[in-house]
Write a protein that holds these residues in place. Structure first.
Motif, PDB file in Angstrom:
ATOM      1  N   ALA A 185       7.983  -2.594  -6.627  1.00  0.00           N
ATOM      2  CA  ALA A 185       7.808  -1.162  -6.869  1.00  0.00           C
ATOM      3  C   ALA A 185       6.442  -0.682  -6.400  1.00  0.00           C
ATOM      4  N   ARG A 186       5.455  -1.577  -6.369  1.00  0.00           N
ATOM      5  CA  ARG A 186       4.099  -1.173  -5.984  1.00  0.00           C
ATOM      6  C   ARG A 186       4.052  -0.673  -4.552  1.00  0.00           C
ATOM      7  N   GLU A 187       4.597  -1.431  -3.611  1.00  0.00           N
ATOM      8  CA  GLU A 187       4.533  -1.038  -2.207  1.00  0.00           C
ATOM      9  C   GLU A 187       5.313   0.250  -1.943  1.00  0.00           C
ATOM     10  N   ASN A 188       6.488   0.375  -2.542  1.00  0.00           N
ATOM     11  CA  ASN A 188       7.282   1.592  -2.353  1.00  0.00           C
ATOM     12  C   ASN A 188       6.570   2.806  -2.936  1.00  0.00           C
ATOM     13  N   LEU A 189       5.978   2.620  -4.117  1.00  0.00           N
ATOM     14  CA  LEU A 189       5.251   3.712  -4.751  1.00  0.00           C
ATOM     15  C   LEU A 189       4.028   4.082  -3.919  1.00  0.00           C
ATOM     16  N   LEU A 190       3.299   3.087  -3.453  1.00  0.00           N
ATOM     17  CA  LEU A 190       2.096   3.344  -2.662  1.00  0.00           C
ATOM     18  C   LEU A 190       2.430   4.122  -1.396  1.00  0.00           C
ATOM     19  N   ASP A 191       3.489   3.738  -0.710  1.00  0.00           N
ATOM     20  CA  ASP A 191       3.889   4.452   0.504  1.00  0.00           C
ATOM     21  C   ASP A 191       4.233   5.909   0.201  1.00  0.00           C
ATOM     22  N   ALA A 192       4.935   6.124  -0.899  1.00  0.00           N
ATOM     23  CA  ALA A 192       5.344   7.487  -1.258  1.00  0.00           C
ATOM     24  C   ALA A 192       4.144   8.336  -1.662  1.00  0.00           C
ATOM     25  N   VAL A 193       3.203   7.754  -2.391  1.00  0.00           N
ATOM     26  CA  VAL A 193       2.022   8.497  -2.822  1.00  0.00           C
ATOM     27  C   VAL A 193       1.163   8.859  -1.615  1.00  0.00           C
ATOM     28  N   ARG A 194       1.043   7.941  -0.667  1.00  0.00           N
ATOM     29  CA  ARG A 194       0.270   8.222   0.552  1.00  0.00           C
ATOM     30  C   ARG A 194       0.854   9.385   1.352  1.00  0.00           C
ATOM     31  N   ASP A 195       2.148   9.609   1.220  1.00  0.00           N
ATOM     32  CA  ASP A 195       2.813  10.661   1.989  1.00  0.00           C
ATOM     33  C   ASP A 195       2.509  12.068   1.480  1.00  0.00           C
ATOM     34  N   VAL A 196       1.941  12.184   0.268  1.00  0.00           N
ATOM     35  CA  VAL A 196       1.661  13.497  -0.303  1.00  0.00           C
ATOM     36  C   VAL A 196       0.361  14.039   0.295  1.00  0.00           C
ATOM     37  N   GLU A 197       0.461  15.121   1.058  1.00  0.00           N
ATOM     38  CA  GLU A 197      -0.704  15.720   1.692  1.00  0.00           C
ATOM     39  C   GLU A 197      -1.279  16.841   0.826  1.00  0.00           C
ATOM     40  N   TYR A 198      -2.551  17.131   1.063  1.00  0.00           N
ATOM     41  CA  TYR A 198      -3.263  18.135   0.269  1.00  0.00           C
ATOM     42  C   TYR A 198      -3.957  19.149   1.155  1.00  0.00           C
ATOM     43  N   ARG A 199      -4.107  20.350   0.607  1.00  0.00           N
ATOM     44  CA  ARG A 199      -4.975  21.365   1.204  1.00  0.00           C
ATOM     45  C   ARG A 199      -6.294  21.355   0.444  1.00  0.00           C
TER      46      ARG A 199
END
Length: 343
Positions: free
Chosen positions: A179-193
């Motif tokens: 779950a760590r790798e899948n979660l990490l990939d998904a969290v990295r995908d969230v971009e910010y302004r």
């Protein structure tokens, strides 16, 4: 006794702690917050009788559950006066929508809500405690702060920092689980302004009909201007305080530039947009850069569920995919309920 560790004391974490504390009598909640305040980007400062919300501006009337929460904690709750008009790339102002939502804050600022929520629980909040390490050992979570102190063990871990900071913690986490790798990939995908904010104080009242102005075409250097005197109890009579937030591109380019020059530039823009040359010369100023201000995505549910099955919960407006205080609060309530159910 169920031990719960929480990283970050934002609005979502406060709402989740409130739910868990009320539903799980034997829960012990420990919150580690890197700053000296509460409520994350819903931040408040005070000076010389003035109170101003310099991050998130208000709580939007857009969620029945959040409104119910505000009804429960209405001590000091006030409604922002005035509507929101718009301006374009040229700075020309025009009327906003007729069907504008109600907007709320507290006389002492938005941080009051987190203080209300945490205050209604037995949670212990440790401020100025920056978590830098996560480890999963013997079916428990252990945290390490910047001073090398260890916290835990915890049965459940809740992460409330913005997505990039959550990703940084997960990258170095001593946690061997798919779950760590899948979660990490998904969290990295969230971009910010990114948003760079100037606060401008004046010893006179402004004669304008609106509470705030928003740039709708997103092609002006300024994205938002609001008047703190429209919030009851925030600004003494006869004074004005403007919150001026630059757009993403300007903020990224000028994030590490001279703050005084940034403030002067935003004051000049505000004067031109509002149509009052006096605004170029504020009596006092403040500023704040928000590198991770507005999330532009959300966390995929399947990834979230797998991590929660392993005892790790992420929450915040970025998980919900909506950069609003009410979205963070709703996400905190819902996450707290899932945590209770899983316990």
């Amino acid at each position: 006794m169920t031990e719960i560790g929480v990283v970050g004391a934002g609005a979502a974490a406060a709402a989740a702690a409130y739910v868990v504390d009320g539903a799980v009598p034997d829960a012990s909640i420990t919150v580690l917050e890197k700053s000296g305040g509460l409520c994350g980007r819903a931040a408040t400062r005070r000076r010389d009788g003035v109170t101003y919300d310099y991050g998130a501006n208000y709580i939007k009337d857009d969620d029945d559950r959040v409104l119910d929460l505000l009804d429960r904690f209405d001590d000091g709750l006030v409604e922002v006066e005035g509507g929101i008009d718009v301006f374009d790339r040229t700075g020309e102002v025009s009327d906003g929508r007729d069907d504008q939502e109600r907007k709320f804050t507290y006389e002492t600022g938005l941080t009051r809500l987190a203080k209300h929520l945490f205050g209604a629980t037995d949670a212990t909040v440790h401020r100025r405690t920056r978590v830098e390490g996560i480890a999963r050992t013997d079916d428990a979570w252990v945290l390490t702060d910047a001073d090398g102190e260890r916290w835990g063990p915890f049965d459940v871990l809740v992460l409330n920092p913005p997505a990039p900071q959550t990703a940084a913690l997960l990258e170095t986490a001593d946690w061997e689980h798919e779950a760590r790798e899948n979660l990490l990939d998904a969290v990295r995908d969230v971009e910010y302004r990114t948003i760079w904010t100037a606060v401008l104080g004046y010893p006179f009242e402004l004669d304008t009909p609106y509470y705030a102005l928003v740039n709708t075409d997103k092609e002006h250097a300024v994205g938002w201007i609001s008047r703190e005197e429209c919030k009851p109890g925030h600004v003494p009579e006869g004074e004005s305080v403007l919150i001026v937030q630059a757009n993403h591109e300007w903020s990224v380019e000028r994030y590490d530039a001279d703050p005084e020059a940034n403030v002067a530039d935003l004051a000049a823009h505000a004067a031109a947009i509002v149509g009052d040359d006096r605004l170029t010369d504020p009596a006092w100023t403040d500023h704040q850069g928000w590198r991770y201000a507005l999330p532009e995505g959300g966390l995929r549910r399947g990834v979230r569920d797998a991590a929660e099955d392993a005892g790790l919960y992420c929450l915040g407006d970025w998980v919900a995919g909506e950069a609003r205080v009410h979205a963070a609060l709703r996400n905190g309530l819902e996450t707290g309920e899932r945590l209770v159910y899983n316990l």
